[in-house]
Design a protein around this motif. Structure first.
Motif, PDB file in Angstrom:
ATOM      1  N   THR A  11       0.855  -1.185   0.000  1.00  0.00           N
ATOM      2  CA  THR A  11       0.000   0.000   0.000  1.00  0.00           C
ATOM      3  C   THR A  11       0.889   1.231   0.000  1.00  0.00           C
ATOM      4  O   THR A  11       1.910   1.263   0.697  1.00  0.00           O
ATOM      5  CB  THR A  11      -0.917  -0.003   1.240  1.00  0.00           C
ATOM      6  N   ARG A  12       0.495   2.220  -0.785  1.00  0.00           N
ATOM      7  CA  ARG A  12       1.305   3.437  -0.894  1.00  0.00           C
ATOM      8  C   ARG A  12       0.377   4.617  -1.164  1.00  0.00           C
ATOM      9  O   ARG A  12      -0.609   4.471  -1.877  1.00  0.00           O
ATOM     10  CB  ARG A  12       2.295   3.263  -2.045  1.00  0.00           C
ATOM     11  N   LYS A 124      -4.333   6.666  -2.701  1.00  0.00           N
ATOM     12  CA  LYS A 124      -3.826   5.476  -2.026  1.00  0.00           C
ATOM     13  C   LYS A 124      -3.965   4.330  -3.010  1.00  0.00           C
ATOM     14  O   LYS A 124      -5.049   4.087  -3.538  1.00  0.00           O
ATOM     15  CB  LYS A 124      -4.641   5.185  -0.769  1.00  0.00           C
ATOM     16  N   SER A 145       8.487  -2.169  -4.481  1.00  0.00           N
ATOM     17  CA  SER A 145       8.663  -0.980  -3.637  1.00  0.00           C
ATOM     18  C   SER A 145       9.553   0.056  -4.323  1.00  0.00           C
ATOM     19  O   SER A 145       9.243   1.247  -4.324  1.00  0.00           O
ATOM     20  CB  SER A 145       9.236  -1.363  -2.267  1.00  0.00           C
ATOM     21  N   ASP A 149       8.592   3.764  -5.645  1.00  0.00           N
ATOM     22  CA  ASP A 149       9.382   4.963  -5.320  1.00  0.00           C
ATOM     23  C   ASP A 149       9.613   5.784  -6.583  1.00  0.00           C
ATOM     24  O   ASP A 149       9.500   7.015  -6.555  1.00  0.00           O
ATOM     25  CB  ASP A 149      10.738   4.569  -4.722  1.00  0.00           C
TER      26      ASP A 149
END
Length: 156
Positions: A11-12, A124, A145, A149
């Motif tokens: 989740t980000r 989100k 991940s 980024d």
């Protein structure tokens, strides 16, 4: 013996509205800005964004080695949800075994779901990668991940 598989969920929150984050996932020129972990670029990206449509993405390492992936779109609900299959591929989009790139020979087809949630001008995302070989799940989590980024940077 069947390959043991895991599901990865990440989740980000991105500082951009869902419509922009959606475009970053579905427009080839935008995907090429962030696809692949740190140390990789994405020189090729083709997307036929329709149910049953295919995609073909490349990730090129600093040493020049290219890894191709391809899949089929299963659900497209802009800008809320994107679901697609994921396989290793050759440059023409033909599925190849994991051994082609030095992974397990029996590398099952993955299923990736990306959900986009409006957080009042931010987004989100919840990324779920199903059917990942257990031996690759830690590396895949790091790779996703790092890619996310890069997506955050591309959205600024």
């Amino acid at each position: 013996m069947a390959t043991e598989v895991k599901t990865i969920t990440i989740t980000r929150i991105f500082d951009a509205p869902p419509e922009l984050v959606w475009k970053a996932w579905t427009e080839p020129e935008r995907v090429m800005e962030w696809w692949g972990p740190k140390g990789y670029s994405s020189p090729t990206c083709k997307i036929d964004l329709r149910i049953g449509g295919k995609y073909l993405f490349s990730m090129q390492a600093d040493d020049g080695k290219i890894i191709w992936s391809s899949g089929t779109f299963q659900k497209i609900d802009p800008p809320k949800e994107l679901v697609f299959t994921d396989n290793f591929a050759d440059a023409d989009g033909n599925v190849v075994p994991g051994g082609h790139y030095g992974f397990e020979e029996e590398f099952p087809e993955g299923r990736i779901t990306v959900r986009f949630e409006d957080m009042g001008g931010k987004t989100k995302i919840t990324l779920t990668h199903e059917n990942m070989p257990a031996t690759q799940s830690d590396g895949a989590t790091v790779g996703w991940s790092q890619s996310l980024d890069k997506l955050a940077e591309a959205l600024t």
